[in-house]
Motif scaffolding. Structure first.
Motif, PDB file in Angstrom:
ATOM      1  N   LEU A 164       0.836  -1.209   0.000  1.00  0.00           N
ATOM      2  CA  LEU A 164       0.000   0.000   0.000  1.00  0.00           C
ATOM      3  C   LEU A 164       0.873   1.264   0.000  1.00  0.00           C
ATOM      4  N   ARG A 165       1.972   1.237   0.814  1.00  0.00           N
ATOM      5  CA  ARG A 165       2.862   2.407   0.831  1.00  0.00           C
ATOM      6  C   ARG A 165       3.528   2.619  -0.527  1.00  0.00           C
ATOM      7  N   ARG A 166       3.959   1.526  -1.180  1.00  0.00           N
ATOM      8  CA  ARG A 166       4.583   1.627  -2.487  1.00  0.00           C
ATOM      9  C   ARG A 166       3.625   2.213  -3.519  1.00  0.00           C
ATOM     10  N   ALA A 167       2.381   1.755  -3.470  1.00  0.00           N
ATOM     11  CA  ALA A 167       1.381   2.272  -4.415  1.00  0.00           C
ATOM     12  C   ALA A 167       1.128   3.757  -4.181  1.00  0.00           C
ATOM     13  N   ALA A 168       1.065   4.177  -2.892  1.00  0.00           N
ATOM     14  CA  ALA A 168       0.852   5.600  -2.588  1.00  0.00           C
ATOM     15  C   ALA A 168       2.030   6.440  -3.064  1.00  0.00           C
ATOM     16  N   ALA A 169       3.257   5.926  -2.858  1.00  0.00           N
ATOM     17  CA  ALA A 169       4.448   6.662  -3.311  1.00  0.00           C
ATOM     18  C   ALA A 169       4.460   6.815  -4.829  1.00  0.00           C
ATOM     19  N   ASP A 170       4.060   5.761  -5.543  1.00  0.00           N
ATOM     20  CA  ASP A 170       4.003   5.838  -7.010  1.00  0.00           C
ATOM     21  C   ASP A 170       3.018   6.901  -7.456  1.00  0.00           C
ATOM     22  N   ARG A 171       1.875   6.978  -6.762  1.00  0.00           N
ATOM     23  CA  ARG A 171       0.888   7.995  -7.160  1.00  0.00           C
ATOM     24  C   ARG A 171       1.418   9.399  -6.926  1.00  0.00           C
ATOM     25  N   ARG A 172       2.138   9.602  -5.810  1.00  0.00           N
ATOM     26  CA  ARG A 172       2.701  10.933  -5.551  1.00  0.00           C
ATOM     27  C   ARG A 172       3.784  11.287  -6.559  1.00  0.00           C
TER      28      ARG A 172
END
Length: 223
Positions: free
Chosen positions: A41-49
């Motif tokens: 989930l953290r990786r996906a959020a970082a990719d979106r940012r």
């Protein structure tokens, strides 16, 4: 120990493709799986940012740079259909000057004294700033009828008149006459301008081959 509760009472029906779900007695056994889920989930959020579209000043700067590049490309891109006169080709405007009045310009002689151009009528003016061409100047002095002045006009200083002729050598440091005729500065060859007693221009020849070819126009100047 865990027990299989996918088919047990008290649980909602689960999709059959999930298979048999085992619920452990100790929830700590799911810590590794929970941590893995949190990492995803953290990786996906970082990719979106990371891929968030630019906003504010950054977006304005990008638009300005792209607009500048597009403008430069439009100016410098070669245009196959764009044509123009070749270098050294006389402007066609002189032919449209026939019938107009010779401008009231002051030229200068060898001593830098002013000489009114309209005070020399009728006149054959030869612009010789691009070529002294003494043969053509001498030919013009011989071809004109009595009473018609022949004047050579150079750039900053008068060119010496051919010996044995009554040609008057003048200069046009301001370039007013050439500007009036719409002729480019430094044009090679000799330009001839004929004006009658009233100051009306009767002929403009941007590049003279032979003044004698215009015998009829020369004869009318003395009328």
């Amino acid at each position: 120990m865990g027990k299989a509760d996918a088919d047990g009472p008290g649980l909602p029906d689960l999709p059959p493709e999930w298979g048999r779900v085992v619920v452990p007695d100790d929830l700590a056994a799911l810590a590794d799986e929970a941590e893995q889920v949190r990492r995803e989930l953290r990786r996906a959020a970082a990719d979106r940012r990371r891929w968030r579209p630019p906003t504010g000043p950054v977006l304005v700067l990008i638009v300005a740079v792209l607009t500048t590049i597009a403008g430069l490309a439009a100016v410098t891109w070669p245009r196959a259909g764009r044509t123009g006169p070749a270098a050294g080709t006389p402007d066609p405007a002189p032919a449209q000057l026939t019938g107009r009045q010779l401008p009231a310009l002051d030229l200068v002689d060898g001593g830098q004294s002013p000489v009114p151009l309209r005070g020399l009528l009728p006149v054959v003016v030869l612009l010789v700033d691009g070529c002294a061409c003494p043969e053509q100047v001498t030919e013009a002095a011989t071809a004109v009828p009595p009473g018609v002045n022949v004047v050579t006009v150079a750039g900053t200083r008068p060119r010496a008149a051919p010996p044995g002729t009554s040609v008057r050598a003048l200069a046009d440091p301001a370039g007013g006459l050439r500007a009036f005729l719409h002729l480019p500065a430094g044009q090679l060859g000799v330009t001839a301008v004929l004006a009658d007693r009233s100051g009306r221009i009767t002929l403009v020849v941007p590049e003279v081959t032979s003044v004698a070819d215009h015998h009829a126009e020369l004869s009318r100047l003395a009328a």
